[in-house]
Design a protein around this motif. Sequence first.
Motif, PDB file in Angstrom:
ATOM      1  N   LYS A 284      31.445 139.913 -79.797  1.00  0.00           N
ATOM      2  CA  LYS A 284      30.940 139.529 -81.115  1.00  0.00           C
ATOM      3  C   LYS A 284      32.051 139.014 -82.022  1.00  0.00           C
ATOM      4  CE  LYS A 284      27.083 142.825 -81.107  1.00  0.00           C
ATOM      5  NZ  LYS A 284      26.490 144.002 -81.802  1.00  0.00           N
ATOM      6  N   ALA A 285      33.248 139.571 -81.887  1.00  0.00           N
ATOM      7  CA  ALA A 285      34.342 139.203 -82.786  1.00  0.00           C
ATOM      8  C   ALA A 285      35.662 139.170 -82.034  1.00  0.00           C
ATOM      9  CB  ALA A 285      34.440 140.189 -83.949  1.00  0.00           C
ATOM     10  N   VAL A 307      34.047 129.676 -82.681  1.00  0.00           N
ATOM     11  CA  VAL A 307      33.557 129.738 -84.066  1.00  0.00           C
ATOM     12  C   VAL A 307      32.287 128.917 -84.198  1.00  0.00           C
ATOM     13  CG1 VAL A 307      34.057 129.089 -86.454  1.00  0.00           C
ATOM     14  CG2 VAL A 307      35.811 130.211 -85.080  1.00  0.00           C
ATOM     15  N   HIS A 312      32.528 135.804 -84.558  1.00  0.00           N
ATOM     16  CA  HIS A 312      33.314 136.168 -85.735  1.00  0.00           C
ATOM     17  C   HIS A 312      34.796 136.170 -85.372  1.00  0.00           C
ATOM     18  CE1 HIS A 312      29.612 137.530 -87.703  1.00  0.00           C
ATOM     19  NE2 HIS A 312      29.340 138.259 -86.637  1.00  0.00           N
ATOM     20  N   GLY A 314      38.743 137.447 -86.823  1.00  0.00           N
ATOM     21  CA  GLY A 314      39.596 138.143 -87.763  1.00  0.00           C
ATOM     22  C   GLY A 314      41.049 137.849 -87.473  1.00  0.00           C
ATOM     23  N   SER A 447      32.363 131.174 -93.839  1.00  0.00           N
ATOM     24  CA  SER A 447      31.276 131.340 -92.878  1.00  0.00           C
ATOM     25  C   SER A 447      31.251 130.180 -91.905  1.00  0.00           C
ATOM     26  CB  SER A 447      29.923 131.431 -93.597  1.00  0.00           C
ATOM     27  OG  SER A 447      29.852 132.607 -94.362  1.00  0.00           O
ATOM     28  N   ASN A 452      28.455 133.251 -88.874  1.00  0.00           N
ATOM     29  CA  ASN A 452      29.581 134.110 -88.476  1.00  0.00           C
ATOM     30  C   ASN A 452      30.703 134.003 -89.501  1.00  0.00           C
ATOM     31  OD1 ASN A 452      29.474 131.423 -87.272  1.00  0.00           O
ATOM     32  ND2 ASN A 452      31.442 131.874 -86.343  1.00  0.00           N
ATOM     33  N   ILE A 453      31.541 135.005 -89.549  1.00  0.00           N
ATOM     34  CA  ILE A 453      32.538 135.149 -90.603  1.00  0.00           C
ATOM     35  C   ILE A 453      33.936 135.002 -90.009  1.00  0.00           C
ATOM     36  CG2 ILE A 453      33.506 136.762 -92.297  1.00  0.00           C
ATOM     37  CD1 ILE A 453      30.604 138.068 -92.186  1.00  0.00           C
ATOM     38  N   VAL A 454      34.779 134.207 -90.680  1.00  0.00           N
ATOM     39  CA  VAL A 454      36.175 134.040 -90.300  1.00  0.00           C
ATOM     40  C   VAL A 454      37.042 134.557 -91.442  1.00  0.00           C
ATOM     41  CG1 VAL A 454      37.986 132.426 -89.607  1.00  0.00           C
ATOM     42  CG2 VAL A 454      35.607 132.028 -88.882  1.00  0.00           C
ATOM     43  N   LEU A 496      34.676 144.742 -92.638  1.00  0.00           N
ATOM     44  CA  LEU A 496      34.608 143.554 -91.798  1.00  0.00           C
ATOM     45  C   LEU A 496      34.073 143.875 -90.408  1.00  0.00           C
ATOM     46  CD1 LEU A 496      38.002 142.060 -92.921  1.00  0.00           C
ATOM     47  CD2 LEU A 496      35.859 140.762 -92.977  1.00  0.00           C
ATOM     48  N   ARG A 499      30.352 144.780 -90.358  1.00  0.00           N
ATOM     49  CA  ARG A 499      29.513 143.594 -90.576  1.00  0.00           C
ATOM     50  C   ARG A 499      29.449 142.745 -89.304  1.00  0.00           C
ATOM     51  NH1 ARG A 499      27.700 140.546 -95.214  1.00  0.00           N
ATOM     52  NH2 ARG A 499      28.030 142.506 -96.302  1.00  0.00           N
ATOM     53  N   TRP A 500      30.581 142.601 -88.617  1.00  0.00           N
ATOM     54  CA  TRP A 500      30.606 141.819 -87.379  1.00  0.00           C
ATOM     55  C   TRP A 500      29.819 142.501 -86.272  1.00  0.00           C
ATOM     56  CZ3 TRP A 500      36.600 140.991 -87.681  1.00  0.00           C
ATOM     57  CH2 TRP A 500      36.886 140.034 -88.677  1.00  0.00           C
TER      58      TRP A 500
END
Length: 503
Positions: A284-285, A307, A312, A314, A447, A452-454, A496, A499-500
């Motif tokens: 997932k991340a 991405v 996600h 980090g 986003s 997804n979050i970077v 973080l 959430r991921w």
Amino acid sequence: MPMSNQPTRRDILLGSIATTAFASGTHLFVHAAAPRANPIIEENQRPGTNQWQLTYIKFDAGNRLRQSLIEGYCTRTSVAAGETIGFCVSTNPPTPFHIAIYRLGYYGGSGGRLVATLGPFEGRSQEIPPRGDKRLRECQWKPAVEITIPPDWLSGVYLAQLNAKNHRYQSYCIFIVRDNRRADLLFQCSTNTWQAYNKWPAADSLYDNDRPDRKPLVSGVRVSFDRPYARYWQVTDNPLSLGSGEFLLFEFPFSYWLEQHGYDVTYCANEDVDRSLDNLLRCKAFLSVGHDEYWTRRQFDHCLEAVRRGVHFGFFSGNTCCFVLEASAGKSGQPHRVIERVGRYGGIRPGEEKYMADLPVQAPNEATLIGAQTVSPFNGSGDWICRLPQHWIFEGTGMRAGEAIPGLVGWEFHGDPADIPGLQVVASGKTWTAGEAESHYEATIYSGPKGNIVFNASTIFWAQGLSSPPGHWLPYVHNGRPHGPDPRVQRITHNLLRRWREG
């Protein structure tokens, strides 16, 4: 451990689990149980020990980087169950030795678990290779032993502790056990950067060259993974990390903390991201941790595509994806054993010319992935200052706008955010070098196309705010230092990761 309690070459101890082993020559194969469910939680309930730490080292007279009394390297950086890895060891003068292999994690606070003891073996002095083309030093030492990785060795970072019989001195070899299981988090170890800074035996890193201009950041220099790791020579002086690259210095506090809290994490090397996009898509991340300076172009392309597909990211790291790396096979035939710096992501910036030259390979600006880029001056120290307290990453921290986490930024960082729609600067401030030259950083979040979050923490030192495991020393650089574990850093990271995991 007393030598009288050590097994013979044909014996292997796997923690407290009963196993059988057989040997053919110096190749050992371990029979072990099937993979376990809930692996990180279950693994860290097993008995740990603090004996993985080195106790005694003694550097060579006139060369404070090397301990020739006992030193070694692994034939692979990353290895999977069913694959073979060899331990190449030199002892000068010759002495019998044994190898104790530990997996690093939390283990009730001890930091490691004994998974195997190998030996004793007859030691011998092995040759320091002369410099070859592009200053390459590539050892061709004969392995003291080879083992096949059993299926119940959980993915993680493993230290092979080398212990001499005729004297008390020790050192490490380091390797990563990878897998292909689905997991929440993929922890990428910055193995390319570990090797780029490795000066073994004396002045043989990617930063050493014979150019008249003495610029340190150039092409035309190669280094090999087929050699021991010297004492790390920059930023933090922890001599008892000898042989472990940069892992104990800048990455272990993050790994230790993740496993303490039972996060579902699996591990890989830089080369594994280069090898396969699927390695990223199964999780997932993706976590870039610590000092992650050297990436191949294919590694960058795989991450950018991940991405786009919703993974996600980090970047709990600094100076990340700064230089384009070319990797090639070594004399052993193993891929990704020789590396060379060949380009600067986004090209050489104004002000960087005094350090850099002759980096012909073109590549995109790293900010298009990370959210920001390595800025110049690229060394320094500073406080991590909250700028967007209403953002969900700060939930539960109590942080206010302008509140600082002292010393968390260093010794390299990211700034000059990319023009990415929706990107937000969550922390920013100034840094200073030891000579009082001023620079700046911006920590960012944006986003991706799938929601997804970077996240970009914009500091090599983020892990220092998470934990202080056994064997770890805080760094001090450019007249500043981080303060160690901080509940605000821990809460931001929890926010973080949760959430991921849930997204």
